[in-house]
Design a protein around this motif. Structure first.
Motif, PDB file in Angstrom:
ATOM      1  N   GLY A 105       0.805  -1.215   0.000  1.00  0.00           N
ATOM      2  CA  GLY A 105       0.000   0.000   0.000  1.00  0.00           C
ATOM      3  C   GLY A 105       0.838   1.266   0.000  1.00  0.00           C
ATOM      4  N   VAL A 106       2.154   1.134  -0.244  1.00  0.00           N
ATOM      5  CA  VAL A 106       3.051   2.289  -0.162  1.00  0.00           C
ATOM      6  C   VAL A 106       2.777   3.239  -1.330  1.00  0.00           C
ATOM      7  CG1 VAL A 106       5.454   3.074  -0.196  1.00  0.00           C
ATOM      8  CG2 VAL A 106       4.830   0.973   1.042  1.00  0.00           C
ATOM      9  N   PRO A 107       2.351   4.455  -1.014  1.00  0.00           N
ATOM     10  CA  PRO A 107       2.085   5.444  -2.055  1.00  0.00           C
ATOM     11  C   PRO A 107       3.379   6.147  -2.482  1.00  0.00           C
ATOM     12  CG  PRO A 107       1.593   6.398   0.060  1.00  0.00           C
ATOM     13  CD  PRO A 107       2.024   4.974   0.320  1.00  0.00           C
ATOM     14  N   PRO A 108       3.324   6.909  -3.559  1.00  0.00           N
ATOM     15  CA  PRO A 108       4.524   7.625  -3.995  1.00  0.00           C
ATOM     16  C   PRO A 108       4.823   8.898  -3.199  1.00  0.00           C
ATOM     17  CG  PRO A 108       2.752   7.919  -5.586  1.00  0.00           C
ATOM     18  CD  PRO A 108       2.253   6.952  -4.549  1.00  0.00           C
ATOM     19  N   LEU A 109       3.924   9.312  -2.312  1.00  0.00           N
ATOM     20  CA  LEU A 109       4.124  10.532  -1.528  1.00  0.00           C
ATOM     21  C   LEU A 109       3.493  10.376  -0.158  1.00  0.00           C
ATOM     22  CD1 LEU A 109       1.644  13.330  -2.625  1.00  0.00           C
ATOM     23  CD2 LEU A 109       1.263  10.915  -2.979  1.00  0.00           C
ATOM     24  N   GLY A 110       3.746  11.363   0.717  1.00  0.00           N
ATOM     25  CA  GLY A 110       3.133  11.353   2.040  1.00  0.00           C
ATOM     26  C   GLY A 110       3.780  10.392   3.014  1.00  0.00           C
ATOM     27  N   HIS A 111       5.090  10.232   2.909  1.00  0.00           N
ATOM     28  CA  HIS A 111       5.802   9.267   3.749  1.00  0.00           C
ATOM     29  C   HIS A 111       6.154   9.828   5.124  1.00  0.00           C
ATOM     30  CE1 HIS A 111       6.859   8.103  -0.499  1.00  0.00           C
ATOM     31  NE2 HIS A 111       6.035   7.172  -0.069  1.00  0.00           N
ATOM     32  N   ALA A 112       6.454   8.916   6.029  1.00  0.00           N
ATOM     33  CA  ALA A 112       6.837   9.288   7.390  1.00  0.00           C
ATOM     34  C   ALA A 112       8.164  10.050   7.415  1.00  0.00           C
ATOM     35  CB  ALA A 112       6.942   8.032   8.263  1.00  0.00           C
ATOM     36  N   GLN A 113       9.051   9.743   6.459  1.00  0.00           N
ATOM     37  CA  GLN A 113      10.354  10.398   6.365  1.00  0.00           C
ATOM     38  C   GLN A 113      10.598  10.785   4.910  1.00  0.00           C
ATOM     39  OE1 GLN A 113      13.591   8.153   8.146  1.00  0.00           O
ATOM     40  NE2 GLN A 113      12.167   7.053   9.446  1.00  0.00           N
TER      41      GLN A 113
END
Length: 164
Positions: A105-113
């Motif tokens: 489910g990892v999106p291309p943006l909006g990450h924790a870091q």
């Protein structure tokens, strides 16, 4: 109006909106956990799926997100040349720690870091592509140009070439 999206998908929708994008996250009844499953659920080719795979530099511990066409395997030797060090695929715990999302489910943006991002040049050949949006059933449509803009990623030749 309250959102009907799961919290992780809503985080992606919020990240898109915060960056000025109007792309809409949708949740499907079928899993989009793999590129093949996503393509079947959407009704597109596997090549149009922008799969996000996290790698970690063996010496530096730097995380790098590779967004590749679902039809391609990532050439780890080419990635190692890009990064200047040997890499390994991140395990599930590292993926969640660096991105804030589970594998699949990892999106291309909006990450924790903040992440170094490389984009498979083959994705830019499609007029429309689809990316994960926070969990295994959430996706959103975008263009290759939008992907480059929203990630700040570098477009590279990262696909493993099959011998002819």
């Amino acid at each position: 109006m309250p959102s009907s999206l799961k919290p992780s998908a809503q985080r992606v929708q919020d990240a898109l909106a915060a960056r000025g994008f109007t792309n809409q996250v949708v949740e499907l009844p079928d899993s989009t956990h793999t590129a093949a499953a996503a393509a079947a659920a959407i009704g597109c080719s596997a090549g149009q799926i922008a799969k996000s795979i996290l790698f970690v530099g063996k010496q530096s511990g730097r995380a790098v997100l590779v967004i590749a066409s679902g039809a391609n395997r990532i050439d780890e030797k080419a990635l190692q040349q890009q990064m200047g060090e040997k890499v390994r695929k991140a395990d599930a715990d590292a993926v969640r720690s660096f991105t804030g999302y589970a594998i699949g489910g990892v999106p291309p943006l909006g990450h924790a870091q903040p992440l170094i991002t490389y984009i498979d040049q083959d994705l830019l050949a499609y007029p429309q592509i689809w990316a994960a949006a926070g969990h295994a059933n959430a996706i959103f449509a975008l263009t290759g140009a939008e992907l480059v803009t929203m990630t700040g990623g570098e477009v590279v030749a990262i696909a493993q070439k099959t011998p002819t």
